[in-house]
Design a protein around this motif. Sequence first.
Motif, PDB file in Angstrom:
ATOM      1  N   GLU A   8      13.540  51.363 -87.606  1.00 41.33           N
ATOM      2  CA  GLU A   8      14.531  51.275 -88.666  1.00 41.33           C
ATOM      3  C   GLU A   8      14.319  50.065 -89.571  1.00 41.33           C
ATOM      4  O   GLU A   8      14.547  50.131 -90.769  1.00 41.33           O
ATOM      5  CB  GLU A   8      15.946  51.244 -88.083  1.00 41.33           C
ATOM      6  N   TYR A   9      13.894  48.946 -89.019  1.00 43.47           N
ATOM      7  CA  TYR A   9      13.816  47.754 -89.858  1.00 43.47           C
ATOM      8  C   TYR A   9      12.472  47.567 -90.550  1.00 43.47           C
ATOM      9  O   TYR A   9      12.375  46.801 -91.515  1.00 43.47           O
ATOM     10  CB  TYR A   9      14.226  46.481 -89.110  1.00 43.47           C
ATOM     11  N   ILE A  10      11.449  48.267 -90.140  1.00 46.65           N
ATOM     12  CA  ILE A  10      10.140  48.110 -90.775  1.00 46.65           C
ATOM     13  C   ILE A  10      10.188  48.493 -92.247  1.00 46.65           C
ATOM     14  O   ILE A  10       9.617  47.812 -93.101  1.00 46.65           O
ATOM     15  CB  ILE A  10       9.065  48.903 -90.009  1.00 46.65           C
ATOM     16  N   GLN A  11      10.901  49.565 -92.574  1.00 48.77           N
ATOM     17  CA  GLN A  11      10.999  49.966 -93.978  1.00 48.77           C
ATOM     18  C   GLN A  11      11.675  48.883 -94.812  1.00 48.77           C
ATOM     19  O   GLN A  11      11.296  48.651 -95.965  1.00 48.77           O
ATOM     20  CB  GLN A  11      11.745  51.285 -94.107  1.00 48.77           C
ATOM     21  N   TYR A  12      12.662  48.212 -94.245  1.00 52.01           N
ATOM     22  CA  TYR A  12      13.345  47.144 -94.973  1.00 52.01           C
ATOM     23  C   TYR A  12      12.436  45.926 -95.135  1.00 52.01           C
ATOM     24  O   TYR A  12      12.500  45.225 -96.143  1.00 52.01           O
ATOM     25  CB  TYR A  12      14.641  46.751 -94.277  1.00 52.01           C
ATOM     26  N   GLN A  13      11.589  45.678 -94.144  1.00 46.83           N
ATOM     27  CA  GLN A  13      10.642  44.570 -94.262  1.00 46.83           C
ATOM     28  C   GLN A  13       9.657  44.810 -95.399  1.00 46.83           C
ATOM     29  O   GLN A  13       9.289  43.878 -96.110  1.00 46.83           O
ATOM     30  CB  GLN A  13       9.892  44.360 -92.950  1.00 46.83           C
ATOM     31  N   HIS A  14       9.247  46.044 -95.587  1.00 53.54           N
ATOM     32  CA  HIS A  14       8.327  46.360 -96.682  1.00 53.54           C
ATOM     33  C   HIS A  14       8.983  46.103 -98.040  1.00 53.54           C
ATOM     34  O   HIS A  14       8.349  45.539 -98.941  1.00 53.54           O
ATOM     35  CB  HIS A  14       7.852  47.813 -96.588  1.00 53.54           C
ATOM     36  N   VAL A  15      10.229  46.501 -98.189  1.00 52.41           N
ATOM     37  CA  VAL A  15      10.939  46.270 -99.450  1.00 52.41           C
ATOM     38  C   VAL A  15      11.138  44.776 -99.669  1.00 52.41           C
ATOM     39  O   VAL A  15      10.931  44.263-100.776  1.00 52.41           O
ATOM     40  CB  VAL A  15      12.291  47.016 -99.468  1.00 52.41           C
ATOM     41  N   LEU A  16      11.519  44.053 -98.622  1.00 52.97           N
ATOM     42  CA  LEU A  16      11.697  42.604 -98.730  1.00 52.97           C
ATOM     43  C   LEU A  16      10.387  41.936 -99.131  1.00 52.97           C
ATOM     44  O   LEU A  16      10.365  41.075-100.021  1.00 52.97           O
ATOM     45  CB  LEU A  16      12.210  42.033 -97.404  1.00 52.97           C
ATOM     46  N   HIS A  17       9.297  42.333 -98.514  1.00 49.39           N
ATOM     47  CA  HIS A  17       7.993  41.764 -98.844  1.00 49.39           C
ATOM     48  C   HIS A  17       7.636  42.011-100.302  1.00 49.39           C
ATOM     49  O   HIS A  17       7.203  41.101-101.011  1.00 49.39           O
ATOM     50  CB  HIS A  17       6.927  42.367 -97.920  1.00 49.39           C
ATOM     51  N   ARG A  18       7.855  43.245-100.778  1.00 51.91           N
ATOM     52  CA  ARG A  18       7.565  43.589-102.166  1.00 51.91           C
ATOM     53  C   ARG A  18       8.407  42.737-103.118  1.00 51.91           C
ATOM     54  O   ARG A  18       7.906  42.213-104.113  1.00 51.91           O
ATOM     55  CB  ARG A  18       7.816  45.078-102.382  1.00 51.91           C
ATOM     56  N   ASN A  19       9.686  42.564-102.791  1.00 47.46           N
ATOM     57  CA  ASN A  19      10.566  41.736-103.627  1.00 47.46           C
ATOM     58  C   ASN A  19      10.097  40.286-103.659  1.00 47.46           C
ATOM     59  O   ASN A  19      10.109  39.643-104.714  1.00 47.46           O
ATOM     60  CB  ASN A  19      12.004  41.786-103.110  1.00 47.46           C
ATOM     61  N   LEU A  20       9.707  39.759-102.508  1.00 46.55           N
ATOM     62  CA  LEU A  20       9.269  38.364-102.444  1.00 46.55           C
ATOM     63  C   LEU A  20       7.976  38.146-103.223  1.00 46.55           C
ATOM     64  O   LEU A  20       7.823  37.127-103.911  1.00 46.55           O
ATOM     65  CB  LEU A  20       9.102  37.931-100.990  1.00 46.55           C
ATOM     66  N   ILE A  21       7.066  39.103-103.122  1.00 45.12           N
ATOM     67  CA  ILE A  21       5.826  38.995-103.894  1.00 45.12           C
ATOM     68  C   ILE A  21       6.130  39.028-105.388  1.00 45.12           C
ATOM     69  O   ILE A  21       5.572  38.255-106.176  1.00 45.12           O
ATOM     70  CB  ILE A  21       4.844  40.131-103.512  1.00 45.12           C
ATOM     71  N   TYR A  22       7.032  39.897-105.786  1.00 47.99           N
ATOM     72  CA  TYR A  22       7.413  39.991-107.196  1.00 47.99           C
ATOM     73  C   TYR A  22       8.041  38.684-107.679  1.00 47.99           C
ATOM     74  O   TYR A  22       7.687  38.168-108.742  1.00 47.99           O
ATOM     75  CB  TYR A  22       8.370  41.159-107.406  1.00 47.99           C
ATOM     76  N   LEU A  23       8.957  38.122-106.890  1.00 46.23           N
ATOM     77  CA  LEU A  23       9.585  36.859-107.268  1.00 46.23           C
ATOM     78  C   LEU A  23       8.557  35.727-107.336  1.00 46.23           C
ATOM     79  O   LEU A  23       8.627  34.873-108.234  1.00 46.23           O
ATOM     80  CB  LEU A  23      10.709  36.511-106.298  1.00 46.23           C
ATOM     81  N   ALA A  24       7.612  35.719-106.419  1.00 47.07           N
ATOM     82  CA  ALA A  24       6.565  34.695-106.441  1.00 47.07           C
ATOM     83  C   ALA A  24       5.690  34.847-107.679  1.00 47.07           C
ATOM     84  O   ALA A  24       5.291  33.850-108.287  1.00 47.07           O
ATOM     85  CB  ALA A  24       5.713  34.792-105.172  1.00 47.07           C
ATOM     86  N   THR A  25       5.418  36.070-108.076  1.00 48.93           N
ATOM     87  CA  THR A  25       4.623  36.323-109.277  1.00 48.93           C
ATOM     88  C   THR A  25       5.346  35.813-110.520  1.00 48.93           C
ATOM     89  O   THR A  25       4.728  35.202-111.396  1.00 48.93           O
ATOM     90  CB  THR A  25       4.336  37.833-109.413  1.00 48.93           C
ATOM     91  N   ILE A  26       6.649  36.053-110.570  1.00 48.12           N
ATOM     92  CA  ILE A  26       7.448  35.544-111.692  1.00 48.12           C
ATOM     93  C   ILE A  26       7.410  34.017-111.711  1.00 48.12           C
ATOM     94  O   ILE A  26       7.226  33.401-112.764  1.00 48.12           O
ATOM     95  CB  ILE A  26       8.910  36.032-111.589  1.00 48.12           C
ATOM     96  N   ALA A  27       7.578  33.405-110.554  1.00 45.29           N
ATOM     97  CA  ALA A  27       7.575  31.940-110.473  1.00 45.29           C
ATOM     98  C   ALA A  27       6.222  31.366-110.890  1.00 45.29           C
ATOM     99  O   ALA A  27       6.160  30.359-111.598  1.00 45.29           O
ATOM    100  CB  ALA A  27       7.920  31.494-109.062  1.00 45.29           C
TER     101      ALA A  27
END
Length: 73
Positions: free
Chosen positions: A46-65
Amino acid sequence: MLVAFVLDWLRGKAEVNQETIQRLLEENDQLIHCIAEYQNKSQANEYIQYQHVLHRNLIYLATIADANPTSAS
């Protein structure tokens, strides 16, 4: 719970502004709580799918930064 604009930014259509960043941060907060809850229940599937979304969001935020070094000050 999850914000539905993720596919837009993958296509480069979402406007990067403070509201978008805030929405991602709030979504990340919710994701972290869900992940922790599922981990406490030992429900890895159940939580692996949420980890993938969290990872994608963090990469996106890091790219913006990285693209906006002046906003880090």
